[in-house]
Design an enzyme around this catalytic site. Sequence first.
Site, PDB file in Angstrom:
ATOM      1  CG  HIS A 137      -6.285  -0.560   2.841  1.00  0.00           C
ATOM      2  ND1 HIS A 137      -5.694   0.681   2.874  1.00  0.00           N
ATOM      3  CD2 HIS A 137      -7.098  -0.557   1.746  1.00  0.00           C
ATOM      4  CE1 HIS A 137      -6.135   1.409   1.862  1.00  0.00           C
ATOM      5  NE2 HIS A 137      -6.980   0.684   1.160  1.00  0.00           N
ATOM      6  CB  CYS A 138      -0.953  -2.181   5.641  1.00  0.00           C
ATOM      7  SG  CYS A 138      -1.710  -1.138   6.894  1.00  0.00           S
ATOM      8  CG  LEU A 139      -0.335  -7.054   4.235  1.00  0.00           C
ATOM      9  CD1 LEU A 139      -1.073  -8.314   4.679  1.00  0.00           C
ATOM     10  CD2 LEU A 139       1.177  -7.302   4.226  1.00  0.00           C
ATOM     11  NE  ARG A 190      -3.560   0.215  -0.004  1.00  0.00           N
ATOM     12  CZ  ARG A 190      -4.506   0.122  -0.910  1.00  0.00           C
ATOM     13  NH1 ARG A 190      -4.824   1.194  -1.639  1.00  0.00           N
ATOM     14  NH2 ARG A 190      -5.134  -1.022  -1.132  1.00  0.00           N
TER      15      ARG A 190
END
Length: 351
Positions: free
Chosen positions: A336-338, A96
């Site tokens: 989401h970060c990934l 992300r």
Amino acid sequence: MSKPAENGYFFPAEWHPQVATWLSFPINKDTWEDRFDRIYPAYFEFIKSIALSQKVKINANDEATIQFIRTKLEEYNIPASQVELYPFPTNDSWCRDHGPAFLIHKENDSRMIVDWEYNAWGGKYPPYDSDNAIPSRIAEVLQLPSVKTGIVMEGGSVEFNGKGTVLTSKSCLLNKNRNPHLTQEEIEAYLRDYYGVEQVLWVEDGIVGDDTDGHIDDTVRFVNEDTVITVVESNPEDANFAPLKENLEALKKMKLPDGRSLNIVEIQMPDPVYSDGIRLPASYANFLITNGHVIVPTFRSKHDERALQIIQECFKTRKVVGIDATEIIWGLGSFHCLSQQEPKPNPEISC
């Protein structure tokens, strides 16, 4: 290329139809330490859920990593035809933030990439040179034009409604460990020029345990052009109570360019998640929207089921999938970060 906004490009909302989701496969054992092998069940369930409705494109570091992933795809019954593997070196798995920002054109089917600088959240986790090179590698393999901005920006720090508005946090974008030479007004100009937005809305801070200095994707998310989900904390003794209450009050005062107020959907935070005495940044807001699903992190909390229900109510045409992120969150990020979405080259936004 000149500034993307001048040429009709903009960053679409996450619910815009997608070609694929990009991931950077976890290879840095320092991120999860002795828990590294324990993230695989949830991580591959994540891949499997994305692959139900679109391609998964993975920065897979090297040939050995590619072979390992192929073995795991078979083990977890994930169709190999839905997964594309690229031998692009990375330093860590948070796509992300280091992945490309894909823009689409308002009036035609062209796309481009904005290549922001990446410094691992203010230089916290060197080295990060391989991660910083990912946007240019992807632009080259996809044969898309790209433009460098020369300033630091992370995908998790910005949230878009696809209709001209971006939400972000002062604690992150105004932090002197990113772009100390820029004022708030100058940063807003970069957001307008390179993301194609007309309005920047600011909240103050993020959640406890978030080493990104307050990324918006842990606190407030658009679910359509005028509706946001925001996490709240009901326990006044919890360290998240005050900053999340302040964010909520700020959201209530915000207006979209046409004068509309935001519709605000509140979701109670999960029970605090600790590991070895460390508070981890567990949040239901860190969900990923794909063509067919909304993939939501869960944390073995009494609040999990209600959070999934509320998010499902916000996404009538997509199926909400909860995946236990208790092991993954030890790395200080979630689904989401990934990930980073690659939108279809279609100028029509469809909710």
